[in-house]
Scaffold this motif. Sequence first.
Motif, PDB file in Angstrom:
ATOM      1  N   ASP A  70      65.267 -64.463  14.095  1.00 52.00           N
ATOM      2  CA  ASP A  70      66.162 -64.720  15.435  1.00 52.00           C
ATOM      3  C   ASP A  70      67.124 -63.741  15.492  1.00 52.00           C
ATOM      4  O   ASP A  70      67.909 -63.790  16.704  1.00 52.00           O
ATOM      5  N   VAL A  71      67.700 -62.875  14.492  1.00 49.89           N
ATOM      6  CA  VAL A  71      68.890 -62.276  14.547  1.00 49.89           C
ATOM      7  C   VAL A  71      68.877 -61.307  15.661  1.00 49.89           C
ATOM      8  O   VAL A  71      69.719 -61.056  16.330  1.00 49.89           O
ATOM      9  N   PRO A  72      67.780 -60.490  15.852  1.00 51.84           N
ATOM     10  CA  PRO A  72      67.737 -59.564  17.164  1.00 51.84           C
ATOM     11  C   PRO A  72      68.290 -59.876  18.033  1.00 51.84           C
ATOM     12  O   PRO A  72      69.201 -59.497  19.012  1.00 51.84           O
ATOM     13  N   GLU A  73      67.598 -60.990  18.703  1.00 46.94           N
ATOM     14  CA  GLU A  73      67.657 -61.602  19.945  1.00 46.94           C
ATOM     15  C   GLU A  73      69.177 -62.331  19.998  1.00 46.94           C
ATOM     16  O   GLU A  73      69.769 -62.562  20.939  1.00 46.94           O
ATOM     17  N   THR A  74      69.752 -63.108  18.935  1.00 48.06           N
ATOM     18  CA  THR A  74      71.027 -63.635  18.841  1.00 48.06           C
ATOM     19  C   THR A  74      71.976 -62.417  19.124  1.00 48.06           C
ATOM     20  O   THR A  74      73.168 -62.642  20.038  1.00 48.06           O
ATOM     21  N   GLN A  75      71.761 -61.409  18.478  1.00 53.36           N
ATOM     22  CA  GLN A  75      72.664 -60.008  18.746  1.00 53.36           C
ATOM     23  C   GLN A  75      72.827 -59.828  19.906  1.00 53.36           C
ATOM     24  O   GLN A  75      73.940 -59.444  20.753  1.00 53.36           O
ATOM     25  N   LYS A  76      71.393 -59.533  20.755  1.00 58.25           N
ATOM     26  CA  LYS A  76      71.402 -59.176  21.948  1.00 58.25           C
ATOM     27  C   LYS A  76      72.200 -60.241  22.870  1.00 58.25           C
ATOM     28  O   LYS A  76      72.914 -59.850  23.802  1.00 58.25           O
ATOM     29  N   ARG A  77      72.044 -61.535  22.680  1.00 55.38           N
ATOM     30  CA  ARG A  77      72.750 -62.859  23.320  1.00 55.38           C
ATOM     31  C   ARG A  77      74.301 -62.504  23.348  1.00 55.38           C
ATOM     32  O   ARG A  77      74.965 -62.657  24.268  1.00 55.38           O
ATOM     33  N   LEU A  78      74.574 -62.290  22.389  1.00 55.35           N
ATOM     34  CA  LEU A  78      76.289 -62.172  21.874  1.00 55.35           C
ATOM     35  C   LEU A  78      76.408 -60.885  22.822  1.00 55.35           C
ATOM     36  O   LEU A  78      77.570 -60.960  23.207  1.00 55.35           O
ATOM     37  N   ALA A  79      75.635 -59.893  22.810  1.00 55.59           N
ATOM     38  CA  ALA A  79      75.940 -58.582  23.489  1.00 55.59           C
ATOM     39  C   ALA A  79      76.247 -58.800  25.215  1.00 55.59           C
ATOM     40  O   ALA A  79      77.062 -58.379  25.914  1.00 55.59           O
ATOM     41  N   ASP A  80      75.107 -59.864  25.386  1.00 57.67           N
ATOM     42  CA  ASP A  80      75.247 -60.377  27.047  1.00 57.67           C
ATOM     43  C   ASP A  80      76.502 -60.819  27.272  1.00 57.67           C
ATOM     44  O   ASP A  80      77.151 -60.560  28.507  1.00 57.67           O
ATOM     45  N   CYS A  81      76.992 -61.868  26.315  1.00 49.40           N
ATOM     46  CA  CYS A  81      78.242 -62.466  26.466  1.00 49.40           C
ATOM     47  C   CYS A  81      79.415 -61.356  26.893  1.00 49.40           C
ATOM     48  O   CYS A  81      80.275 -61.527  27.697  1.00 49.40           O
ATOM     49  N   LEU A  82      79.657 -60.546  25.774  1.00 48.00           N
ATOM     50  CA  LEU A  82      80.748 -59.450  25.932  1.00 48.00           C
ATOM     51  C   LEU A  82      80.546 -58.875  27.098  1.00 48.00           C
ATOM     52  O   LEU A  82      81.540 -58.326  27.677  1.00 48.00           O
ATOM     53  N   TYR A  83      79.258 -58.498  27.489  1.00 49.05           N
ATOM     54  CA  TYR A  83      79.227 -57.342  28.831  1.00 49.05           C
ATOM     55  C   TYR A  83      79.701 -58.419  30.043  1.00 49.05           C
ATOM     56  O   TYR A  83      80.351 -57.564  30.807  1.00 49.05           O
ATOM     57  N   ASN A  84      79.329 -59.623  30.080  1.00 52.38           N
ATOM     58  CA  ASN A  84      79.718 -60.483  31.141  1.00 52.38           C
ATOM     59  C   ASN A  84      81.363 -60.422  30.972  1.00 52.38           C
ATOM     60  O   ASN A  84      81.716 -60.884  32.121  1.00 52.38           O
ATOM     61  N   MET A  85      81.725 -60.439  30.045  1.00 53.72           N
ATOM     62  CA  MET A  85      83.219 -60.778  29.786  1.00 53.72           C
ATOM     63  C   MET A  85      84.109 -59.149  29.854  1.00 53.72           C
ATOM     64  O   MET A  85      85.143 -59.154  29.904  1.00 53.72           O
ATOM     65  N   GLY A  86      83.374 -58.216  30.424  1.00 57.71           N
ATOM     66  CA  GLY A  86      83.826 -56.844  30.454  1.00 57.71           C
ATOM     67  C   GLY A  86      84.215 -55.889  29.559  1.00 57.71           C
ATOM     68  O   GLY A  86      84.719 -55.063  29.334  1.00 57.71           O
ATOM     69  N   LEU A  87      83.717 -56.472  28.256  1.00 52.66           N
ATOM     70  CA  LEU A  87      83.998 -55.733  26.853  1.00 52.66           C
ATOM     71  C   LEU A  87      82.920 -55.031  26.487  1.00 52.66           C
ATOM     72  O   LEU A  87      81.954 -55.006  25.721  1.00 52.66           O
TER      73      LEU A  87
END
Length: 298
Positions: free
Chosen positions: A111-128
């Motif tokens: 599940d690590v790849p999708e978790t990394q992707k989901r973390l990236a989604d959060c950062l994307y929506n935060m503008g980072l």
Amino acid sequence: ATGTPGAQLTTRESMSAATPASTCGYACPALAMSAGLPCPRAGGTPKPTSEEEEILGVKPPEEGFEETGTWGGPVSGNMAQAASLYRDGKFEQASDMLFGLLEANKVPAKDVPETQKRLADCLYNMGLLQSALYYYQDAVQAGAVASALPRVIELSDKLRDDRRLLTILDGIQAGNIPADLRRDAGYFYGQLYFRKDDPETAKKALRSVSKDSKFYGRAQYTLGVILSLEGGNDAALAAFKEAVASGDGAAKAPKKGKAEKVDLISQEAQVAIGRTLYANEKYSQAVDAFRGVDRNGQ
């Protein structure tokens, strides 16, 4: 990428489980209890730690909690809590939880790849965006090609930094790229092979970029550069003209008159046409081409 995703994060370590009275390390039961440790002498009972341990300040949900839909399917436990936070627009809290789970190795390897992707989604929506790009890249390299590569391409382009993207693509066979991504990925494969001094493969990749791709104009410009270096002036001119017409985007329907806005790709391609004609000793046509460069451009 390592480090915190936007804020200083501290992993909270859980206290030890039941400790025998003879080895609890505290002479006074009150001290043991104040430290959160059970002490049999004081009638203390062990507390489960894994279920009640906070992840970076976010308390895990009750057993059986499940969240569906946010990330394309049902998830439970800590992942469900992160999904719920994400769904509610609490991207910072969701990113803290996901980062904590990854750093504490609490995510199953599959599940690590999708978790990394989901973390990236959060950062994307935060503008980072730069931090998001790092995690999207990690997700792709860990196996989440279909879900994370589109964002890697988007952010590499937006941030004008395609170095790691090209390294990633160098390790992925073009045929393994999802079909709906090939129209854009072809441009970057063309750049990759051009820089690796493999013009034939570069041309093949650039020609694979479809006219509805936002990278079509750039692909045609790069193709023109390669053809010009090879001495194929007529073919180079045709590619440069396509780049002028398309600009920094997909192919456009012919329009009467000049475009209202001149972008960099159109401008550079127009200059390239002039240079190609001049090198071919077609001076009069070269002058006309140079005069076609917009005076308000760069």
